[in-house]
Motif scaffolding. Structure first.
Motif, PDB file in Angstrom:
ATOM      1  N   GLU A 193       0.769  -1.362  -0.166  1.00  0.00           N
ATOM      2  CA  GLU A 193       0.097   0.214  -0.501  1.00  0.00           C
ATOM      3  C   GLU A 193       0.180   1.183   0.036  1.00  0.00           C
ATOM      4  N   GLN A 194       0.005   2.485  -0.327  1.00  0.00           N
ATOM      5  CA  GLN A 194       1.268   3.701  -0.826  1.00  0.00           C
ATOM      6  C   GLN A 194       1.182   4.071   0.244  1.00  0.00           C
ATOM      7  N   SER A 195       0.810   3.755   1.626  1.00  0.00           N
ATOM      8  CA  SER A 195       0.759   4.619   3.075  1.00  0.00           C
ATOM      9  C   SER A 195       2.448   3.821   3.610  1.00  0.00           C
ATOM     10  N   GLY A 239       2.286  -7.324   4.631  1.00  0.00           N
ATOM     11  CA  GLY A 239       2.248  -6.393   2.755  1.00  0.00           C
ATOM     12  C   GLY A 239       3.020  -5.625   3.131  1.00  0.00           C
ATOM     13  N   GLY A 261       2.450  -0.620   8.391  1.00  0.00           N
ATOM     14  CA  GLY A 261       2.266  -2.109   7.711  1.00  0.00           C
ATOM     15  C   GLY A 261       0.889  -2.763   8.438  1.00  0.00           C
ATOM     16  N   ILE A 288      -1.762  -0.836   9.686  1.00  0.00           N
ATOM     17  CA  ILE A 288      -3.418  -1.488   8.855  1.00  0.00           C
ATOM     18  C   ILE A 288      -3.493  -2.651   8.857  1.00  0.00           C
ATOM     19  N   GLU A 306      -7.597  -2.498  10.022  1.00  0.00           N
ATOM     20  CA  GLU A 306      -8.689  -3.796  10.078  1.00  0.00           C
ATOM     21  C   GLU A 306      -8.942  -4.150  10.578  1.00  0.00           C
ATOM     22  N   ASN A 351      -2.775  -6.685   1.471  1.00  0.00           N
ATOM     23  CA  ASN A 351      -3.208  -6.030   1.767  1.00  0.00           C
ATOM     24  C   ASN A 351      -4.235  -5.809   0.029  1.00  0.00           C
ATOM     25  N   THR A 387      -7.415  -6.451  -2.559  1.00  0.00           N
ATOM     26  CA  THR A 387      -8.388  -6.698  -2.408  1.00  0.00           C
ATOM     27  C   THR A 387     -10.019  -7.601  -3.701  1.00  0.00           C
TER      28      THR A 387
END
Length: 389
Positions: free
Chosen positions: A15-17, A194, A254, A257, A261, A343, A345
């Motif tokens: 993920e970008q973050s 991730g 990571g 995140i 979730e 991560n 989708t």
């Protein structure tokens, strides 16, 4: 070049973050902000494997370094180790152990199956072992091991440490270190967590720490957890080796995140995506190597239908936009390995199956276009509604 869907068993899409955290300015490993981040990351690592007493270690390296670190801090030359192997990465324990002259005994399954718990019980009755290793998910076969059951057995054998390779499970499949009696649990960054590869993440029970102390001098320097322990207990107070500063930032994000979730929701999502992929692929004529009850929720080992050759299929699949991995060992040329963890989708699940369908049509394979995607969409929809499968 158009970006490919990277559906391999690791590294997984990032993920970008997390990439933003990785690209933060590099600071001293003793910088107060970095020390704060490391403390939080160590605590979050404990949280995702549900341990109160476990001591976390975050060491620059990979899952293989973690595997070797686990063994050299648990055994001395001549100690007996029982390896339960369900594939390529179970066998890696054997290679490492023999390099250190540990006495190794192996209970190995046919690839795609598991060693029966009864056989493990019988072996433990026959001899004393200083440790037992078990790979939670063997990435080569897609087999998910009965960690809970083996942990229950080992509670009767106080002299035997329970070492679990969580590389392809941690952050995607439930792991309860304390409740399941795990003494050493480890993983890298780059699979269900991730995050880009670069850190070996381990947790030692108090019993495992005591075992390390009982060994005295060990044949390791960098991997000696007693050299890392003061830094892990009091980050910023002591120095042993330089932290991988930017990787710590990435892992910190990571793990955040994962916790945002929610662990239970994350585990359910991995289960749902695995079922969608596996059902969709079976609808297209592929088969999944392990039987339903021992399939992993993080990776699938997919057996080709008659008439589809491995390398041409994977090359065409890549040209069409999806990267998968080849089979390892005895499975080479017979399967491809599909990662579905971290991560990703629902969109990536459906897009991947759509491209697999297109690739099959490129080979003039006889199947019903849309069958795999339709089966997967049906599962994703029904799970949302709370239907049981």
């Amino acid at each position: 070049m158009k970006k490919k869907l990277m559906m391999i068993p690791g590294p997984t899409p990032v993920e970008q973050s997390i990439l933003d955290a990785l690209s933060k300015e590099t600071v001293s490993h003793l910088d107060p902000e970095l020390v704060k981040t490391l403390k939080e990351t160590l605590q979050d690592l404990k949280t995702i494997v549900m341990t109160e007493q476990g001591q976390p270690f975050i060491i620059p390296g990979t899952g293989t370094l973690a595997m070797e670190t686990a063994l050299v801090n648990a055994l001395k030359k001549g100690d007996r180790l029982l390896v339960i192997s369900h594939g390529f990465f179970g066998d890696r324990f054997v290679e490492i152990a023999r390099a250190y002259d540990f006495e190794v005994e192996v209970l190995a399954s046919q690839w795609g199956k598991i060693v029966e718990v009864e056989k493990i019980t019988q072996k433990l009755k026959e001899k004393k072992f200083s440790a037992l290793t078990l790979t939670h998910v063997d990435t080569s076969t897609g087999v998910c091991a009965p960690v809970i059951e083996v942990g229950e057995i080992l509670k009767k054998y106080s002299e035997t440490l329970f070492i679990v390779d969580g590389v392809c499970a941690m952050g995607g499949i439930e792991e309860r270190m304390d409740d399941w009696g795990i003494d050493i649990l480890f993983a890298g960054n780059q699979k269900a967590i991730g995050v880009p590869p670069g850190l070996a993440n381990l947790l030692f029970s108090q019993r495992a720490l005591e075992r390390r102390n009982s060994l005295g001098k060990i044949f390791a320097y960098y991997m000696d957890i007693n050299r890392w322990l003061p830094i892990m207990r009091e980050p910023g107070e002591r120095y042993f080796a330089t932290h991988a500063v930017n990787m710590v930032n990435a892992l910190h994000q990571g793990l955040k995140i994962i916790l945002e979730e929610g662990l239970e929701e994350r585990f359910r999502r991995h289960q749902k995506f695995a079922l969608a992929f596996q059902t969709g692929l079976e609808e297209l004529g592929f088969s999944i190597l392990p039987s339903q009850e021992i399939r992993a929720n993080t990776v699938s080992t997919v057996v080709y239908p008659s008439g589809i050759e491995d390398l041409p299929f994977r090359e065409k699949l890549y040209q069409n936009g999806v990267l998968v991995s080849e089979g390892k060992g005895v499975l080479a040329g017979k399967v491809f390995r599909l990662g579905h963890m971290g991560n990703i989708t629902e969109n990536e699940v459906i897009m991947t199956l759509s491209i697999i369908e297109k690739t099959l049509s490129d080979f003039n394979y006889n199947f019903k276009m849309g069958a795999g995607v339709g089966a997967a969409e049906n599962i994703l929809w029904n799970v949302k509604k709370g239907a049981r499968h």
